[in-house]
Design a protein around this motif. Sequence first.
Motif, PDB file in Angstrom:
ATOM      1  N   SER A  18     -15.309 -10.142  -8.617  1.00  0.00           N
ATOM      2  CA  SER A  18     -15.768 -10.287  -9.586  1.00  0.00           C
ATOM      3  C   SER A  18     -16.446 -10.782 -10.721  1.00  0.00           C
ATOM      4  CB  SER A  18     -14.774  -9.168 -10.190  1.00  0.00           C
ATOM      5  OG  SER A  18     -13.714 -10.079 -10.633  1.00  0.00           O
ATOM      6  N   ARG A  70      -8.236 -10.714 -29.585  1.00  0.00           N
ATOM      7  CA  ARG A  70      -8.255 -10.631 -28.517  1.00  0.00           C
ATOM      8  C   ARG A  70      -8.996  -9.370 -27.667  1.00  0.00           C
ATOM      9  NH1 ARG A  70      -2.939 -11.033 -30.625  1.00  0.00           N
ATOM     10  NH2 ARG A  70      -1.402 -12.924 -30.111  1.00  0.00           N
ATOM     11  N   LEU A  71      -9.585  -9.079 -26.313  1.00  0.00           N
ATOM     12  CA  LEU A  71     -10.401  -8.269 -26.117  1.00  0.00           C
ATOM     13  C   LEU A  71      -9.422  -7.292 -25.115  1.00  0.00           C
ATOM     14  CD1 LEU A  71     -13.390  -6.810 -26.644  1.00  0.00           C
ATOM     15  CD2 LEU A  71     -13.446  -8.316 -25.113  1.00  0.00           C
ATOM     16  N   LEU A  77     -16.277   8.701 -11.205  1.00  0.00           N
ATOM     17  CA  LEU A  77     -14.835   8.270 -11.093  1.00  0.00           C
ATOM     18  C   LEU A  77     -14.198   7.303 -12.257  1.00  0.00           C
ATOM     19  CD1 LEU A  77     -12.418   7.064  -9.605  1.00  0.00           C
ATOM     20  CD2 LEU A  77     -13.532   4.548  -9.244  1.00  0.00           C
ATOM     21  N   THR A  78     -13.101   8.018 -12.986  1.00  0.00           N
ATOM     22  CA  THR A  78     -12.396   7.620 -14.604  1.00  0.00           C
ATOM     23  C   THR A  78     -11.545   7.102 -14.298  1.00  0.00           C
ATOM     24  OG1 THR A  78     -11.340   9.112 -14.903  1.00  0.00           O
ATOM     25  CG2 THR A  78     -14.196   8.971 -15.599  1.00  0.00           C
ATOM     26  N   CYS A  79     -10.934   5.811 -14.934  1.00  0.00           N
ATOM     27  CA  CYS A  79      -9.840   5.447 -14.842  1.00  0.00           C
ATOM     28  C   CYS A  79      -9.006   4.268 -16.519  1.00  0.00           C
ATOM     29  CB  CYS A  79      -9.621   3.732 -13.905  1.00  0.00           C
ATOM     30  SG  CYS A  79      -8.478   2.936 -13.891  1.00  0.00           S
ATOM     31  N   ASP A 109      -9.418  -4.212 -22.343  1.00  0.00           N
ATOM     32  CA  ASP A 109     -10.043  -3.567 -21.767  1.00  0.00           C
ATOM     33  C   ASP A 109      -9.020  -1.768 -21.357  1.00  0.00           C
ATOM     34  OD1 ASP A 109     -11.525  -1.883 -19.503  1.00  0.00           O
ATOM     35  OD2 ASP A 109     -11.611  -3.212 -18.573  1.00  0.00           O
ATOM     36  N   ALA A 110      -9.543  -0.855 -22.449  1.00  0.00           N
ATOM     37  CA  ALA A 110      -8.907   0.491 -21.808  1.00  0.00           C
ATOM     38  C   ALA A 110      -9.287   0.564 -20.430  1.00  0.00           C
ATOM     39  CB  ALA A 110      -8.987   0.800 -23.240  1.00  0.00           C
ATOM     40  N   GLY A 111     -10.194   1.114 -20.003  1.00  0.00           N
ATOM     41  CA  GLY A 111     -10.629   2.196 -18.996  1.00  0.00           C
ATOM     42  C   GLY A 111     -12.544   1.722 -18.758  1.00  0.00           C
ATOM     43  N   SER A 112     -12.576   2.211 -17.749  1.00  0.00           N
ATOM     44  CA  SER A 112     -14.368   3.035 -17.541  1.00  0.00           C
ATOM     45  C   SER A 112     -14.574   3.988 -16.771  1.00  0.00           C
ATOM     46  CB  SER A 112     -14.130   1.898 -16.726  1.00  0.00           C
ATOM     47  OG  SER A 112     -14.608   0.187 -16.923  1.00  0.00           O
ATOM     48  N   GLN A 113     -15.805   4.794 -17.163  1.00  0.00           N
ATOM     49  CA  GLN A 113     -15.814   5.977 -16.801  1.00  0.00           C
ATOM     50  C   GLN A 113     -17.034   5.299 -15.741  1.00  0.00           C
ATOM     51  OE1 GLN A 113     -18.737   8.182 -18.030  1.00  0.00           O
ATOM     52  NE2 GLN A 113     -17.619  10.082 -17.509  1.00  0.00           N
ATOM     53  N   TRP A 114     -16.979   5.565 -14.106  1.00  0.00           N
ATOM     54  CA  TRP A 114     -18.475   5.111 -13.623  1.00  0.00           C
ATOM     55  C   TRP A 114     -18.950   6.669 -12.620  1.00  0.00           C
ATOM     56  CZ3 TRP A 114     -19.533   0.494 -12.046  1.00  0.00           C
ATOM     57  CH2 TRP A 114     -18.019  -0.988 -12.146  1.00  0.00           C
ATOM     58  N   GLN A 115     -20.357   6.365 -12.960  1.00  0.00           N
ATOM     59  CA  GLN A 115     -21.627   7.357 -12.071  1.00  0.00           C
ATOM     60  C   GLN A 115     -22.472   7.604 -10.761  1.00  0.00           C
ATOM     61  OE1 GLN A 115     -22.180   9.102 -16.759  1.00  0.00           O
ATOM     62  NE2 GLN A 115     -21.716  11.474 -15.459  1.00  0.00           N
ATOM     63  N   PRO A 172     -16.953   1.641  -4.257  1.00  0.00           N
ATOM     64  CA  PRO A 172     -17.378   2.239  -5.826  1.00  0.00           C
ATOM     65  C   PRO A 172     -17.434   1.380  -7.190  1.00  0.00           C
ATOM     66  CG  PRO A 172     -15.706   3.217  -4.537  1.00  0.00           C
ATOM     67  CD  PRO A 172     -16.012   1.993  -4.031  1.00  0.00           C
ATOM     68  N   THR A 173     -16.493  -0.202  -6.958  1.00  0.00           N
ATOM     69  CA  THR A 173     -16.556  -0.917  -8.160  1.00  0.00           C
ATOM     70  C   THR A 173     -17.524  -1.701  -8.081  1.00  0.00           C
ATOM     71  OG1 THR A 173     -14.565  -1.436  -8.049  1.00  0.00           O
ATOM     72  CG2 THR A 173     -14.654   0.746  -9.882  1.00  0.00           C
ATOM     73  N   ARG A 208     -18.994  -3.839 -10.466  1.00  0.00           N
ATOM     74  CA  ARG A 208     -18.464  -5.016 -11.651  1.00  0.00           C
ATOM     75  C   ARG A 208     -18.859  -6.244 -11.324  1.00  0.00           C
ATOM     76  NH1 ARG A 208     -14.572  -2.710 -15.278  1.00  0.00           N
ATOM     77  NH2 ARG A 208     -13.724  -4.638 -15.854  1.00  0.00           N
ATOM     78  N   SER A 209     -19.103  -7.228 -10.587  1.00  0.00           N
ATOM     79  CA  SER A 209     -19.660  -8.164 -10.091  1.00  0.00           C
ATOM     80  C   SER A 209     -20.864  -8.476 -10.253  1.00  0.00           C
ATOM     81  CB  SER A 209     -18.637  -8.772  -8.251  1.00  0.00           C
ATOM     82  OG  SER A 209     -20.406  -7.259  -6.845  1.00  0.00           O
ATOM     83  N   TYR A 214      -6.524   2.446 -18.614  1.00  0.00           N
ATOM     84  CA  TYR A 214      -4.994   1.314 -18.395  1.00  0.00           C
ATOM     85  C   TYR A 214      -4.310   1.622 -19.400  1.00  0.00           C
ATOM     86  CZ  TYR A 214      -9.815  -0.631 -16.033  1.00  0.00           C
ATOM     87  OH  TYR A 214     -10.067  -0.388 -14.580  1.00  0.00           O
ATOM     88  N   LEU A 240     -18.974  10.637  -6.600  1.00  0.00           N
ATOM     89  CA  LEU A 240     -20.145  11.549  -7.941  1.00  0.00           C
ATOM     90  C   LEU A 240     -19.935  10.507  -8.991  1.00  0.00           C
ATOM     91  CD1 LEU A 240     -20.722  14.747  -7.417  1.00  0.00           C
ATOM     92  CD2 LEU A 240     -21.669  13.394  -6.605  1.00  0.00           C
TER      93      LEU A 240
END
Lengths: 146, 144
Positions: free
Chosen positions: B35, A80-81, B84-86, A83-89, A61-62, A65-66, B88, B82
């Motif tokens: 990645s 600084r940066l 996926l959320t994540c 990454d707080a998270g992602s939503q994938w559809q 699924p991810t 990302r590559s 951190y 369908l």
Amino acid sequence: MNIMTDKTSLEQFIGIETNPIIHSIERLAVLNFCSAINSSFDKSLFQLSNTAKRLQPIVPPTFFRSLEANPLPFNFPGKRLLDAGSQWQYFCDTNIGDLITVTQSLQSIQEKEGKLGKMIFLTIQIKYMNQNKDLAATQTSTLISY
Amino acid sequence: MDNQIFYEEVQIGDTIGPLDKQVSTRQLVQYAGASGDYYEIHYDKDFAVQNELPGVIIHGALKNAFLGELVTNWIGKEGKLLELTCQYRGMDVPNDTLRCEGTVSSKSDKDSHNVVECELWITNGKEEKTTFGTAKVLLPTKAS
């Protein structure tokens, strides 16, 4: 590349898509990704990919990302940066041999004061379109610049 | 069809997993290569310490990948992911055991789409939940 330091100066970039990059989904890249995530993903699926009755994406699924997108047309503010998270559809299957076109754009900006001082929350969406012009997936990420 | 889960079998509150992962610094380098995420906080201890971190930390996206694996293992070959959320909410460090788990939070067969929603999370060796997520999946029915 523009160096932006606050929310207002970044707003001009909302919705502007980067130039596309086309990636071929290569078997070795998928295998390397599976190996890197130490996945129990069934490698035999690669041998079945052209014939199997399979409804879920053949790539993890991810894996998307590559697939690199062209950089956004600004530098992130702050030192600084995070990454707080992602939503994938996911909208359709992606298989070995597919050609995926990747673009990204800034979707929204929020500025907040936190214990680390001024923090800028940037929502960035990456689109992954296949060779049939079908949207295969999107990744919407929240990055915190502080 | 071995181990294939069907929509009819799923109940709200059902557990998903666990899937245990032990991440080494070698794996962080491997993930950086696979990645393309070469941010030094994930493999250069001096750089990480200079950035006020305890040492190198696990890529958030790697934990996201673990939650993806948890869900795709559970839904089987005929399920379809369908969404996926994540999120951190805490940092994790290498050489710890990360336990990925989930639970079914809702199911709906509206419009003949057999959709199941799940809550997901990762707990580290200190029993801290550092990563949260959700998934929306389609599951096959026994009749299909």
